[in-house]
Design a protein around this motif. Sequence first.
Motif, PDB file in Angstrom:
ATOM      1  N   ARG A 172     -17.249   0.917  11.819  1.00 25.74           N
ATOM      2  CA  ARG A 172     -17.166  -0.035  12.792  1.00 25.74           C
ATOM      3  C   ARG A 172     -16.241  -1.204  12.547  1.00 25.74           C
ATOM      4  N   PRO A 173     -15.792  -1.849  13.689  1.00 19.10           N
ATOM      5  CA  PRO A 173     -14.851  -3.011  13.454  1.00 19.10           C
ATOM      6  C   PRO A 173     -15.781  -4.411  12.956  1.00 19.10           C
ATOM      7  N   ALA A 174     -15.220  -4.932  11.945  1.00 19.70           N
ATOM      8  CA  ALA A 174     -15.746  -6.228  11.461  1.00 19.70           C
ATOM      9  C   ALA A 174     -15.079  -7.385  11.519  1.00 19.70           C
ATOM     10  N   PRO A 175     -15.568  -8.569  11.660  1.00 17.00           N
ATOM     11  CA  PRO A 175     -14.641  -9.653  11.470  1.00 17.00           C
ATOM     12  C   PRO A 175     -13.537  -9.491  10.354  1.00 17.00           C
ATOM     13  N   ASP A 195     -29.134 -14.741  -4.967  1.00 13.06           N
ATOM     14  CA  ASP A 195     -28.065 -15.093  -3.746  1.00 13.06           C
ATOM     15  C   ASP A 195     -28.179 -14.550  -2.574  1.00 13.06           C
ATOM     16  N   VAL A 196     -27.761 -15.251  -1.396  1.00 16.18           N
ATOM     17  CA  VAL A 196     -27.744 -14.742   0.004  1.00 16.18           C
ATOM     18  C   VAL A 196     -26.222 -14.494   0.390  1.00 16.18           C
ATOM     19  N   VAL A 197     -25.799 -13.289   0.770  1.00 13.90           N
ATOM     20  CA  VAL A 197     -24.692 -13.113   1.300  1.00 13.90           C
ATOM     21  C   VAL A 197     -24.482 -13.182   2.921  1.00 13.90           C
ATOM     22  N   SER A 221     -16.431 -19.822   6.591  1.00 11.73           N
ATOM     23  CA  SER A 221     -16.115 -18.877   7.391  1.00 11.73           C
ATOM     24  C   SER A 221     -16.010 -17.568   6.776  1.00 11.73           C
ATOM     25  N   GLY A 222     -16.016 -16.360   7.314  1.00 11.63           N
ATOM     26  CA  GLY A 222     -15.953 -15.294   6.790  1.00 11.63           C
ATOM     27  C   GLY A 222     -17.098 -14.972   5.903  1.00 11.63           C
ATOM     28  N   SER A 223     -17.078 -14.344   4.943  1.00 12.56           N
ATOM     29  CA  SER A 223     -18.096 -13.955   3.936  1.00 12.56           C
ATOM     30  C   SER A 223     -18.536 -14.983   3.189  1.00 12.56           C
ATOM     31  N   VAL A 224     -19.802 -15.577   2.941  1.00 12.64           N
ATOM     32  CA  VAL A 224     -20.057 -16.647   2.119  1.00 12.64           C
ATOM     33  C   VAL A 224     -21.397 -16.192   1.367  1.00 12.64           C
TER      34      VAL A 224
END
Length: 499
Positions: free
Chosen positions: A251-254, A418-420, A454-457
């Motif tokens: 699937r498409p992802a940001p 941690d939390v992604v 922004s993006g993956s944090v």
Amino acid sequence: MSTVEPGTRLADRFRLEDRVHESGGATLWKALDEILARPVAVHTFTPDFPRVQEVVTAARLASRLTDPRLTQVFDAADEDGTAYVVSEWVSGDSLLDLLESGPIEPERGAALVAEAAEALAHAHAAGLTHLHLTPGRLVWTSGSTVKLLGLAVDAAILDLSSDEPAREDAEGLGRLLYAALTGHWPGDSDCGLPAAPLDDGKVCTPRQVTAGVPGYLDAITCRALLQEPRRGHPPLATPADVAEALAEVPRPAPAPVTTAPPALNLRSEAPDGPAMSTMPPRMPSHQMTMVPPPRPQTGTASKILLTVIVLLVMAAVGVGAWTVGKNLGNTPRGVAQSDAARPPSPSLKPVTVKAVSAAGFDPLGSDRAEKPEIAPLAIDGKPSTDWHTDSYSSADLGRLKDGVGLILDMGKPVPIADVVVSLGNGGGATVQLKVGDAAELSSLKTVAEKKGASGSVTLTPEKATTGQYVLIWFTRLPPYNGQYRGTIYEVTVHSPGSA
């Protein structure tokens, strides 16, 4: 002609601004919701339009659906001689736009259609159909999501009906997939694409038209579009069937935030099964992005590189052996040599802990909830679906409250490594990680914070943290379509690994 003009206000809040399209007594406008300060799409109708009641009824039924991939309907009425339908204004590139220069990469096109098929399957389960699936109605939005426009409303405006609506929409999805794979349109209507080529009066298969189409996508297209069995599988007679057939398509992802130019890695033949594409997308960089693997080195350069690597390894082994020997010779009496030479224990890899549920968390708002109906989409394992906040007039939530967020119930207290969080691409968000044992703001302690996110944090607590509830809390929102909105595509909670 329409009886309304630019500047007309409907329901004392929707001001018509630009006439986008007009046909058959129906006019599409870009308008402004003056109360929420956001753009909206508005359909108006001439007094002699024959199907006003059908359109208003269809719009009201469509407004009950909560799938974020379907256009949201905000209002529909026939008052004081003026009928109108107000819906979400969607900005982005339609499939027709993406096909301007020819077919897009096969599995990217299939991913768009797969999202549409799942959304349409949900609509059919609620008794609603589309019946007008064209490349202009499937959009990859500027917010990096998929939107299917015109559910139920298009059919009412155009007076479309079918004795077999499920099969008609399945065939429509097949036409969209065919268009994505070939850049041609296998339908009777003119949708802006060249007509699909024929072979003895029958539409050619995607593989006959375009080289490199994977065999499994060719078969799925024929099973939906032509309603024919392929590869031992029956025709796809409903949108749910199409969605299931395309379930394994990536699937498409940001798009991740990056300054590196895309690498090129071309392939000469398409694989026969679903796989992540190794070709760079033709879409703009803010759209679907999947990073290709590095291309293997060949020729003289690779031989030189291999020689250098071998020499470096030999040198490292020699130095290591000398160091170990020296240490063994200097081992103090009473200390076993096996202990002195023992390597440190490897660090334990965190394990993923699945949340029991998710909810929009707005304890400072009047309704104490924020988009609760789409909160589960942030923990469904699909990076293309999302939970998002309401839209606000400023980054500080319109100064209406100090924060808003998404809260996860882990079912029991768990240690948090941690939390992604996968956010949208709009920069400027400030997010906090709060953890506690009660779903109350006063019980949740801030253990990590990221500004300009922004993006993956990855949010990592500075010290050991345990709790049943995990809150992703926005205190500042990134820009979105002229306003400000927080978006979370996926949340993954990690606990420390065990020995």
